[in-house]
Design an enzyme around this catalytic site. Sequence first.
Site, PDB file in Angstrom:
ATOM      1  N   GLU A 286      45.812  21.210  16.708  1.00  0.00           N
ATOM      2  CA  GLU A 286      45.872  22.382  15.824  1.00  0.00           C
ATOM      3  C   GLU A 286      46.568  22.083  14.495  1.00  0.00           C
ATOM      4  OE1 GLU A 286      45.979  26.091  18.855  1.00  0.00           O
ATOM      5  OE2 GLU A 286      47.804  24.878  18.868  1.00  0.00           O
TER       6      GLU A 286
HETATM    7  C1  ACM Z   1      47.028  23.129  22.661  1.00  0.00           C
HETATM    8  O1  ACM Z   1      46.862  24.013  23.525  1.00  0.00           O
HETATM    9  N1  ACM Z   1      47.209  23.448  21.398  1.00  0.00           N
HETATM   10  C2  ACM Z   1      47.010  21.731  23.023  1.00  0.00           C
END
Ligand code: ACM
Length: 539
Positions: A350
Amino acid sequence: MPSRSTTRTSGSPRSGSGRRGLGRALVALLVVGAVGAATPAHAAPENPLRHIVPAPVSATPRPGVTFTLGADTRIHTHPGSAGAEQVGEFLAGVLRPSTGYRLPVVPGASARGITLLLAGADPRVGDEGYQLDVTRLGVVIRARTAAGLFAGVQTFRQILPAKVEAKTKQRGPFTAPGGRVLDYPRYAHRGAMLDVARHFFSPDEVKRYIDQIALYKVNRLHLHLTDDQGWRLEIKSWPNLTAHGGSTEVGGGPGGFYTQEQYRDLVAYAAARHITVIPEIDMPGHTNAALSSYPELNCDGVAPPLYTGIEVGFSSLCIDKDITYRFVDDVLRELAALTPGKYVHIGGDEAHATTDPDYDLFMDRVLPLVAAHGKVATGWHEFVKAGPPASAVPQFWGTRTTAPDVVEAAARGNQVVLSPANKAYLDMKYDASTPLGLSWAGYTDVQDAYDWNPGAYVEGLPAEAVRGVEAPLWSETLTNSADVEFMAFPRLPAIAELGWSPWSTHDWEGFKVRLAAQGERWDVQGVNYHRHPQVPWRG
Ligand code: ACM
């Protein structure tokens, strides 16, 4: 829900050991161990050999035969093996409080009592498997390694009555059914992840979870040590990471961090349970706690405030600054020195505040630093776009069964750990009424967590490219052990079984009955499990 404090002690000082106990009795046991391969279980419904989680490769009852622990039972461990002795002490540590028996751990081998041997096992047990024989006189666990003996001890615990898990003296008898178990894991990586960044969990809370996952033959504990909301590991060369960056958590609580000494103790505690800690420093995103601690890590030189919300994707280390890589190098150096395991997790998920070219630049500089400190990189699956070396292990966390980048990485040689968020994320709500957890990947009931085949899950990902499975537990909504347990149990054992048991044993109808038997153990242990209606709980 109250938090409970923990810790089962084990590992009392080693007594002297040598080859002197390796006499005729041992030779006789080795011979017995070599005969007769086990066949699939056909036990009576109430036979505890039917209740083992994860399901063993095979369990064969000896009808009419039982073994009962007695006040004079001894635990004999393979002479000269400190590892076997440590496993013996672990078993004694479980059984002494509830039985009130002395259960001395002594080097040697005997057909009577309990014997843990590093010899004579069926060769199929490999490095982590074991063979367990229960006769009228005694119990013999054979393996090639202490890890295998430890796995065998977890099975032995599960075929004794649930009351052996009590911390106070119980009324006997403590009887195990006669039989033979032959068992070994499907995958090398059978992981659990705990997010100690969103909410901090004390060393005792982490140890409590380690004890709980060890019972299900989990062999990796991935600790998510850093995120926007907190930096939880002391880094001596950058002390403000914890002094400032560790000082809060989601919701504005006091946070916390592990000193290096506390962290080493956690790693050792896990190792004594044959669990390797995989530490994660998440970067280049999920770094607000670090950015807030050191203004020079920000492109504009201005430290943002600490963050106690639960949004993601807004932070990034400054990709263009050399100090970023001095920082990462220092952190990885100190982390590697605290990490006996091979793997260090560098996050990479992310990174929405990092452009794609910057992400590549960052990983191109950071991946060699991991190697320079003698470690192998693992990371969330996004990091495959940076083309990590074939040794690197991407952790798939998608909610779909398609992942072309990951399949391409596998074609380049990368082995993959599977944590599909809609199956393996223990922080997803069971259903709309679950008071804790999130639901962005959907609701995950017990059957959802169990009913998928890691070997044939991601389209086009060959079965041989799967290194294992891992059950992450993110802690945005979880503040104490009771919360952790409510989300992890009974789903953690589902993922643990997918990691250990051969697919040929997979059967939801049988699994839910075996889970119900585990519930009796959790009642005795004081585990705050969720009595989900899909499981026919007893009592
Ligand atoms: C995640 O759940 N951002 C690895």
